[in-house]
Write an enzyme that holds these catalytic residues in place. Structure first.
Site, mmCIF file in Angstrom:
data_model
loop_
_atom_site.group_PDB
_atom_site.id
_atom_site.type_symbol
_atom_site.label_atom_id
_atom_site.label_comp_id
_atom_site.label_asym_id
_atom_site.label_seq_id
_atom_site.Cartn_x
_atom_site.Cartn_y
_atom_site.Cartn_z
ATOM 1 N N THR A 54 34.047 46.409 32.336
ATOM 2 C CA THR A 54 33.969 47.670 31.592
ATOM 3 C C THR A 54 35.199 48.520 31.883
ATOM 4 O O THR A 54 35.866 48.339 32.903
ATOM 5 C CB THR A 54 32.692 48.453 31.980
ATOM 6 O OG1 THR A 54 32.605 49.629 31.190
ATOM 7 C CG2 THR A 54 32.665 48.845 33.445
ATOM 8 N N SER A 55 35.466 49.437 30.970
ATOM 9 C CA SER A 55 36.533 50.417 31.189
ATOM 10 C C SER A 55 35.900 51.749 31.586
ATOM 11 O O SER A 55 36.601 52.735 31.773
ATOM 12 C CB SER A 55 37.328 50.590 29.889
ATOM 13 O OG SER A 55 36.447 51.056 28.867
ATOM 14 N N ASN A 56 34.582 51.771 31.685
ATOM 15 C CA ASN A 56 33.850 53.025 31.827
ATOM 16 C C ASN A 56 33.298 53.184 33.262
ATOM 17 O O ASN A 56 32.349 52.504 33.641
ATOM 18 C CB ASN A 56 32.702 53.003 30.795
ATOM 19 C CG ASN A 56 31.933 54.293 30.736
ATOM 20 O OD1 ASN A 56 31.703 54.922 31.759
ATOM 21 N ND2 ASN A 56 31.522 54.672 29.545
ATOM 22 N N GLU A 108 36.166 43.493 21.319
ATOM 23 C CA GLU A 108 34.972 44.127 20.759
ATOM 24 C C GLU A 108 35.063 44.091 19.245
ATOM 25 O O GLU A 108 35.851 44.822 18.652
ATOM 26 C CB GLU A 108 34.878 45.589 21.252
ATOM 27 C CG GLU A 108 33.637 45.809 22.090
ATOM 28 C CD GLU A 108 33.434 47.249 22.529
ATOM 29 O OE1 GLU A 108 33.018 48.049 21.677
ATOM 30 O OE2 GLU A 108 33.675 47.548 23.709
ATOM 31 N N ASP A 122 27.113 46.896 26.116
ATOM 32 C CA ASP A 122 27.472 47.674 24.935
ATOM 33 C C ASP A 122 26.302 48.600 24.638
ATOM 34 O O ASP A 122 25.162 48.165 24.536
ATOM 35 C CB ASP A 122 27.783 46.768 23.738
ATOM 36 C CG ASP A 122 28.608 47.511 22.695
ATOM 37 O OD1 ASP A 122 29.466 48.334 23.089
ATOM 38 O OD2 ASP A 122 28.399 47.296 21.490
ATOM 39 N N ASP A 151 25.698 62.156 27.596
ATOM 40 C CA ASP A 151 24.648 62.617 28.510
ATOM 41 C C ASP A 151 24.321 64.119 28.400
ATOM 42 O O ASP A 151 23.139 64.483 28.485
ATOM 43 C CB ASP A 151 24.996 62.266 29.968
ATOM 44 C CG ASP A 151 24.713 60.804 30.296
ATOM 45 O OD1 ASP A 151 23.971 60.162 29.529
ATOM 46 O OD2 ASP A 151 25.228 60.312 31.314
HETATM 47 P P1 ITT Z 1 33.191 49.623 27.809
HETATM 48 O O1 ITT Z 1 34.565 49.383 28.342
HETATM 49 O O2 ITT Z 1 32.111 49.156 28.761
HETATM 50 O O3 ITT Z 1 32.979 49.080 26.403
HETATM 51 P P2 ITT Z 1 32.708 52.212 26.519
HETATM 52 O O4 ITT Z 1 32.770 53.598 27.074
HETATM 53 O O5 ITT Z 1 33.561 51.890 25.334
HETATM 54 O O6 ITT Z 1 33.019 51.217 27.751
HETATM 55 P P3 ITT Z 1 30.282 51.635 24.944
HETATM 56 O O7 ITT Z 1 31.065 51.098 23.805
HETATM 57 O O8 ITT Z 1 29.111 50.853 25.433
HETATM 58 O O9 ITT Z 1 31.205 51.859 26.247
HETATM 59 O O10 ITT Z 1 29.766 53.082 24.676
HETATM 60 C C1 ITT Z 1 29.870 53.730 23.420
HETATM 61 C C2 ITT Z 1 29.928 55.221 23.636
HETATM 62 O O11 ITT Z 1 28.642 55.675 24.072
HETATM 63 C C3 ITT Z 1 30.944 55.679 24.680
HETATM 64 O O12 ITT Z 1 31.577 56.846 24.206
HETATM 65 C C4 ITT Z 1 30.109 55.989 25.908
HETATM 66 O O13 ITT Z 1 30.658 57.059 26.654
HETATM 67 C C5 ITT Z 1 28.762 56.381 25.282
HETATM 68 N N1 ITT Z 1 27.691 55.974 26.188
HETATM 69 C C6 ITT Z 1 27.334 54.712 26.547
HETATM 70 N N2 ITT Z 1 26.356 54.724 27.449
HETATM 71 C C7 ITT Z 1 26.057 56.019 27.681
HETATM 72 C C8 ITT Z 1 25.160 56.694 28.535
HETATM 73 O O14 ITT Z 1 24.371 56.035 29.379
HETATM 74 N N3 ITT Z 1 25.161 58.034 28.511
HETATM 75 C C9 ITT Z 1 25.954 58.734 27.686
HETATM 76 N N4 ITT Z 1 26.852 58.183 26.872
HETATM 77 C C10 ITT Z 1 26.914 56.828 26.861
#
Ligand code: ITT
Length: 177
Positions: A5-7, A30, A57, A136
């Site tokens: 993940t990048s998150n 993706e 995702d 969130d």
């Molecule tokens: P990856 O590298 O894991 O794909 P990402 O931030 O792009 O990281 P996603 O595509 O799964 O992750 O998430 C889509 C959006 O939804 C992204 O802007 C996240 O910040 C948000 N998101 C995902 N899970 C969340 C959570 O538990 N609470 C709040 N926002 C969330």
């Protein structure tokens, strides 16, 4: 276990349940698809060499917008952000929404599994809280009077889409906490 993940916010949530987890920010392909499952299934294809691994995702699905932003949640976060979503909800009494998470897992034998988690809730009228990430501050899970951003990670993990998917993964892996 590698969490691809990048998150950092996501990684932090996984680390609470899988303390040995390592974050691997290598990026993966993706595709733009109609469902989280399709995105995850496709992404898993090129990642076997990093197993055992998890990819995740997730998305926010708003009822009055028929599930938007859904698979477009990342793009919408970059463009509209939380305030933009609050504006989109202006004038709507129905503020129901859900968060969904699909975990893709590959074990050391190369076997893959998809596991889904979902939580219902509503979009708040203002941003509240400083914990967490992404949407969130504007998402209040059903049966609670706080947004996810007003909860600490352990609290969020107990009820969230990702927490439920992690529970499912633990059952699949036969891990008990
Ligand atoms: P990856 O590298 O894991 O794909 P990402 O931030 O792009 O990281 P996603 O595509 O799964 O992750 O998430 C889509 C959006 O939804 C992204 O802007 C996240 O910040 C948000 N998101 C995902 N899970 C969340 C959570 O538990 N609470 C709040 N926002 C969330």
């Amino acid at each position: 276990m590698n969490i691809i993940t990048s998150n950092k916010g996501k990684y932090h949530e996984y680390k609470k349940i899988f303390p040995d987890a390592k974050m691997l920010n290598i990026g993966y392909h993706e595709i733009q698809a109609d469902s989280l499952e399709e995105v995850v299934e496709h992404a898993l294809e090129g990642l076997k060499e990093h197993a055992p691994l998890i990819i995740d995702d997730s998305g926010l699905f708003i009822d009055v917008y028929h599930g938007f932003p859904g698979v477009y949640s990342s793009y919408v976060m970059h463009t509209l952000g939380c305030q933009g979503i609050i504006k989109l909800m202006d004038g709507f009494d129905n503020r129901d929404a859900a968060f969904e998470c699909v975990i893709g897992h590959i074990d050391i034998n190369g076997d893959s599994k998809l596991i889904r988690g979902r939580v219902s809730g509503s979009i708040t009228k203002t941003m509240k809280g400083t914990h967490g990430f992404g949407y969130d501050p504007i998402f209040k899970p059903e049966g609670h009077d706080k947004t996810f951003a007003e909860m600490v990670t352990d609290e969020k993990n107990k009820i969230s889409h990702r927490g439920k998917a992690m529970e499912g993964l633990m059952r699949y892996l036969d891990i008990t906490l």
